[in-house]
Write an enzyme that holds these catalytic residues in place. Structure first.
Site, PDB file in Angstrom:
ATOM      1  N   GLY A 268       0.827  -1.205   0.000  1.00  8.11           N
ATOM      2  CA  GLY A 268       0.000   0.000   0.000  1.00  8.11           C
ATOM      3  C   GLY A 268       0.858   1.250   0.000  1.00  8.11           C
ATOM      4  CB  SER A 269       0.046   4.719   0.897  1.00  5.86           C
ATOM      5  OG  SER A 269      -0.205   4.745   2.292  1.00  5.86           O
ATOM      6  N   GLY A 273       2.129   2.436   5.235  1.00  5.80           N
ATOM      7  CA  GLY A 273       3.150   1.418   5.456  1.00  5.80           C
ATOM      8  C   GLY A 273       4.088   1.767   6.591  1.00  5.80           C
ATOM      9  CD  GLU A 290       7.317  -5.472  -2.001  1.00  2.50           C
ATOM     10  OE1 GLU A 290       7.622  -4.416  -2.608  1.00  2.50           O
ATOM     11  OE2 GLU A 290       8.048  -6.479  -1.995  1.00  2.50           O
ATOM     12  CB  CYS A 324       3.704  -0.296  -7.045  1.00  2.26           C
ATOM     13  SG  CYS A 324       4.086  -2.035  -7.283  1.00  2.26           S
TER      14      CYS A 324
END
Length: 537
Positions: A268-269, A273, A290, A324
């Site tokens: 995620g962000s 994160g 990630e 991403c």
């Protein structure tokens, strides 16, 4: 970074009220989408599985981003439902961990085969619910299958090491054991593959999992879990080793703080994160992060432009910019800059007519995932223009059913403009002129994220400069290929604010196991290391 930039960035991750098609008819009842029922889905689905399907939380409507219509409903989990999943997974883990690794690998092999049998309907579901075009959606399911193949081989090659001992009659061994229960939190953009990366490897390592998928792709999660469940049932394996709990922020927070989750894998962000990492570290758990990416391609002075242009369209606009690893910045040598921008605009013009329903064969670019993503795109374009950027192509929302925007090329902004250094999860690329490779590497590395990067060059010396200690600081460092589209054999992940986590191939399996250094004395006498004498020894 401006407040507007931060607001734009955060729209990718926060849950906001969304204007949707008001129709109450479910797409699952339309014969056009009969593949949904082939996957065992219904109008109303249960989003919690721990060996049994039972949920007590809110009902979530799943929308198709291609038309804004409701596909079906999923009942999410409550706090009590999460607790039931975590407890059942912990209990099931004990027996699963005792199975020999090759036996666990055989179960994962069968999961791969079950995915092959459901490849087309599951791929179509990903396309319908997430919005990526069908070839990409099918490719995502294939990625999970490939990880199952990788995990099968791993199950017979998990290493242990014997080291020379300095003490006579002693053996020094490194032994790897299962970690326990792994919590998996996945994002909307890869609703199958990221779970597969974690689940298949974790399973052969002897771990159980609890999966909290994105709230906006719950049907994919239910369908995947049903496929896994069918294999576990056939092998008399407790279903709780692959538990599922659909839910929102509250479920995610419980999972992150749960000491039973020995590892939390979060996609995620960067903002969220970082919070996840801190919370997991508070209890001395492990985390695998990630997070965001602001990826660049450097077009070197000697680049093969035909090769670059064939890669750039997918790199910059594929998946409607929602990978991403999507290319956000093109760092173009000054001798090639005008030609590259001109030719890229022509390439973009050639695909506008192929933006549309992701399930149709002729479509190359599908919709953004939510109305919030469209709003973020709109605000980012406006901010770029306000800061002096020029829209070379695109920049507009497409007025039609669904959440469609034009892939966009922006020039005229400096390399360190706040908007350039902000990741917007949409098909927007900034073209920036560079005088030489050294400057390109500097610009590549100046953003906070460090996920993926690529250099287009024919110069072997520049290749080794690029992949060396003073080259790209990303976790993925490519040459003459796009920034996106990684294979499963290598470790996937990035540095800096991308989180430092690695999933899938190489030695990523180590995340899912605990290491013990074992010394065995068979000499019949005690001898200390470093020749230490203690007392009368």
């Amino acid at each position: 970074m401006s407040l507007l930039c931060r607001a734009v960035l955060s729209l990718r991750y926060i849950r906001v009220p969304m204007a949707r098609n008001a129709s109450t008819a479910f797409l699952i009842e339309d014969p056009k989408y009969s593949f949904l029922k082939d996957l065992g889905l219904k109008e109303n689905n249960v989003g919690v599985f721990n060996g049994k399907w039972k949920a007590n939380g809110e009902v979530i409507k799943s929308y198709s981003p291609a038309n804004g219509k409701v596909i079906a409903e999923v009942q999410a989990g409550s706090a009590a439902d999460y607790e039931a999943c975590a407890s059942a997974a912990q209990e099931a883990w004990h027996a699963w961990a005792e199975l020999p690794a090759p036996a666990r690998g055989e179960v994962v092999r069968q999961i791969g085969d079950a995915l092959r049998e459901n490849l087309q309907p599951l791929g179509k579901l990903v396309s319908l619910e997430m919005g990526k075009i069908l070839p990409e959606a099918i490719g995502e399911v294939i990625e999970y299958i490939h990880v199952c193949d990788l995990a099968l081989g791993l199950s017979r090659t998990l290493p242990g090491t014997v080291f020379p001992s300095e003490r006579p009659g002693h053996v020094l061994i490194e032994k790897w054991n299962p970690l326990g229960v792994v919590g998996i939190i996945t994002a909307f953009n890869f609703p199958v593959a990221v779970f597969g990366w974690n689940s298949a490897i974790a399973m052969v390592c002897g771990d159980a999992t609890v999966w909290k998928p994105s709230e906006t792709t719950p049907l994919v999660a239910v369908a995947v879990t049903k496929i896994v469940e069918s294999v576990l049932q056939k092998n008399n394996i407790p279903g709780a080793i692959a538990s599922l709990c659909v839910g929102g922020k509250g479920i995610g927070e419980k999972l992150v703080k749960d000491e039973r989750m020995k590892l939390v894998s979060f996609t995620g962000s960067t903002t969220v994160g970082q919070q996840v990492g801190v919370e997991v570290q508070k209890r001395f758990g492990r985390h695998l992060l990630e997070l965001g990416g602001n990826n660049a391609i450097i077009v070197n002075e000697d680049a093969n432009l035909e090769l670059f242009l064939s890669a750039a369209l997918f790199a910059c606009a594929g998946t409607a910019g929602q990978r991403c690893t999507t290319t956000r910045r093109l760092l173009i040598h000054k001798k090639l800059y005008s030609e590259v921008v001109s030719r890229l605009k022509k390439a973009y013009a050639g695909v506008v007519s192929r933006i549309g329903d992701p399930l149709l064969e002729e479509t190359l670019i599908g919709p953004l995932h939510t109305p919030a993503a469209v709003d973020a795109y709109k605000k980012t374009v406006a901010e770029a223009v306000k800061l002096g950027g020029k829209i070379e192509f695109g920049g507009k929302i497409i007025e039609r059913e669904g959440y469609f925007v034009e892939p966009t090329i922006i020039t005229g902004l400096p390399h360190d403009s706040p908007i350039v250094k902000t990741e917007c999860f949409a098909p927007i690329v900034y073209c920036i002129e560079i005088p030489d490779l050294e400057t390109g590497i500097q610009y590549n590395n100046e953003v906070e994220q460090g996920l993926s990067s690529s250099l287009f060059t024919e110069n072997l010396g520049d290749v080794f400069k690029w992949i060396g200690p003073h080259g790209s600081d990303c976790g993925i460092v490519n040459v003459n290929i796009p920034t996106n589209g990684a294979e499963v054999g290598g470790a996937f992940g990035g540095e800096k604010a991308t989180g430092g986590g690695r999933e899938c191939g190489s030695d990523s399996w180590k995340n899912y196991m605990r290491r013990a250094t074992v010394t065995i004395n068979y000499s019949g006498a005690i001898k200390l290391a470093q020749n230490i004498k203690f007392g009368d020894q």
